[in-house]
Write a protein that holds these residues in place. Sequence first.
Motif, short mmCIF file in Angstrom:
data_model
loop_
_atom_site.label_atom_id
_atom_site.label_comp_id
_atom_site.label_asym_id
_atom_site.label_seq_id
_atom_site.Cartn_x
_atom_site.Cartn_y
_atom_site.Cartn_z
N ASP A 77 0.84 -1.19 0.00
CA ASP A 77 0.00 0.00 0.00
C ASP A 77 0.88 1.25 0.00
OD1 ASP A 77 -1.87 1.95 0.30
OD2 ASP A 77 -2.49 1.40 2.33
N PRO A 78 1.08 1.89 -1.16
CA PRO A 78 1.95 3.08 -1.24
C PRO A 78 1.46 4.24 -0.38
CG PRO A 78 1.47 2.21 -3.43
CD PRO A 78 0.53 1.53 -2.48
N ALA A 79 0.16 4.27 -0.08
CA ALA A 79 -0.40 5.38 0.71
C ALA A 79 -0.25 5.16 2.20
CB ALA A 79 -1.88 5.56 0.36
N SER A 80 0.26 4.01 2.61
CA SER A 80 0.37 3.72 4.04
C SER A 80 1.43 4.61 4.70
CB SER A 80 0.74 2.25 4.24
OG SER A 80 1.04 1.99 5.59
N SER A 81 1.18 4.93 5.96
CA SER A 81 2.14 5.73 6.71
C SER A 81 3.23 4.86 7.34
CB SER A 81 1.40 6.51 7.82
OG SER A 81 0.74 5.62 8.71
N HIS A 82 3.11 3.56 7.16
CA HIS A 82 4.10 2.65 7.74
C HIS A 82 5.46 2.88 7.11
CE1 HIS A 82 5.18 -0.90 10.07
NE2 HIS A 82 5.87 -1.32 9.02
N SER A 83 6.49 2.85 7.91
CA SER A 83 7.84 3.16 7.47
C SER A 83 8.37 2.16 6.45
CB SER A 83 8.76 3.19 8.69
OG SER A 83 10.11 3.20 8.30
N VAL A 84 8.82 2.66 5.32
CA VAL A 84 9.44 1.81 4.31
C VAL A 84 10.71 1.18 4.86
CG1 VAL A 84 10.53 1.79 2.03
CG2 VAL A 84 8.45 3.13 2.40
N LYS A 85 11.43 1.94 5.66
CA LYS A 85 12.64 1.41 6.29
C LYS A 85 12.30 0.21 7.18
CE LYS A 85 16.35 2.66 9.51
NZ LYS A 85 16.91 3.76 10.35
N SER A 86 11.19 0.30 7.90
CA SER A 86 10.79 -0.82 8.77
C SER A 86 10.49 -2.07 7.96
CB SER A 86 9.55 -0.42 9.59
OG SER A 86 9.84 0.65 10.46
N VAL A 87 9.87 -1.89 6.80
CA VAL A 87 9.59 -3.04 5.95
C VAL A 87 10.90 -3.65 5.46
CG1 VAL A 87 8.45 -3.85 3.83
CG2 VAL A 87 7.36 -2.09 5.24
N GLY A 88 11.85 -2.80 5.07
CA GLY A 88 13.14 -3.30 4.62
C GLY A 88 13.89 -4.06 5.70
N GLN A 89 13.88 -3.53 6.90
CA GLN A 89 14.54 -4.23 8.02
C GLN A 89 13.84 -5.55 8.32
OE1 GLN A 89 14.29 -1.07 10.92
NE2 GLN A 89 16.36 -0.32 10.45
N TRP A 90 12.52 -5.56 8.17
CA TRP A 90 11.77 -6.80 8.37
C TRP A 90 12.16 -7.84 7.32
CZ3 TRP A 90 9.50 -10.31 10.95
CH2 TRP A 90 8.67 -11.24 10.33
N VAL A 91 12.31 -7.42 6.10
CA VAL A 91 12.71 -8.34 5.02
C VAL A 91 14.02 -9.04 5.37
CG1 VAL A 91 13.59 -8.41 2.65
CG2 VAL A 91 11.45 -7.21 3.15
N GLN A 92 14.98 -8.29 5.87
CA GLN A 92 16.26 -8.89 6.24
C GLN A 92 16.10 -9.86 7.40
OE1 GLN A 92 18.64 -5.31 6.85
NE2 GLN A 92 19.59 -5.59 4.84
#
Length: 326
Positions: free
Chosen positions: A254-269
Amino acid sequence: MSQSIEVSIILPVFNAEPYLAQCIDSLLNQNFKKFELLIINDGSTDGSFNIIKQYAAMDNRVKVINHINNIGLINVLNQSVEHCCGQYIARMDADDWCEPERLQLQFEYLESHPKVGIVGSWIELFGEKNEIWHYRTSNSFIKSLLLFKTNGFPHNSVMLRKPLLERFKYNKNFKHIEDTELWLRIMFQTPQVEFANIPKVLTHYRIWPQQTSSLYLDEQNSGYQQLITNALSLIIEDLRPCDIESHFQLIEIDPASSHSVKSVGQWVQKLSWYYNQFQQDEFYVIAEKWLKYCLNVSRSKKQALELYQRFKPENMQFDFLVEVKF
């Protein structure tokens, strides 16, 4: 009769009168002959039961169970197993139909692949949508996708070894996604059991407004939230609420989400490291999900690739970007 039965087909029926004859015909006309067709009428209020009785009178391979009141799909599936004589159990839905070689190909596959417990196939959609769904064929690919709301098999095309369904019943708490829950439970409790799909259309899946996936979408999404959270907790020791939020951002993109993109990236790792301790993500499913996320939330392709490189899983052994076409 039971001595010659290798495959038992479970066919639940509830108000399927317009489509039922086509479905039953496709099963009785299989190239493979050593099967029984167990048709369970689950309290139908249309003419379905009359159709079932007509087929039972014409073909002794048809076994009928009639419920006066509707007990629901999960109860039907769980109760039907004890009536099956075959060593393999095939599923079918009453509004679909299958190719004449379906049982033969799946039976031969399970006979020649003793580690595989469940085999599905590709399916062709018809009705309000016309396309082919190419399900993955590899064990590890199928299992990895289950963490991302992607069912490993079309439920109407699977054939399973009977002991699996005798041991692992469908869970009533996950109505409308009971198949995905079952695959995940088998995956975690018996990791030695492999999954597979035959890369050929063997079943045709009807798309119409009143089917479960259309009527119960919100309930399915809520169930998936619980189901995937449970699965992640079995893989990751210190699973946190923010991890779960990041995981579903990775799924929904969801590009409109306020959730941190950095947090998603750290989660991926984090997810990639833990998942590869549980089972090797040999097809880089997690990395592909991350790449798609980056391409959708970034303003430019350059920004997307920079973001992808910053947080790509550490286990990557090649540059995934060479596969991206712009």
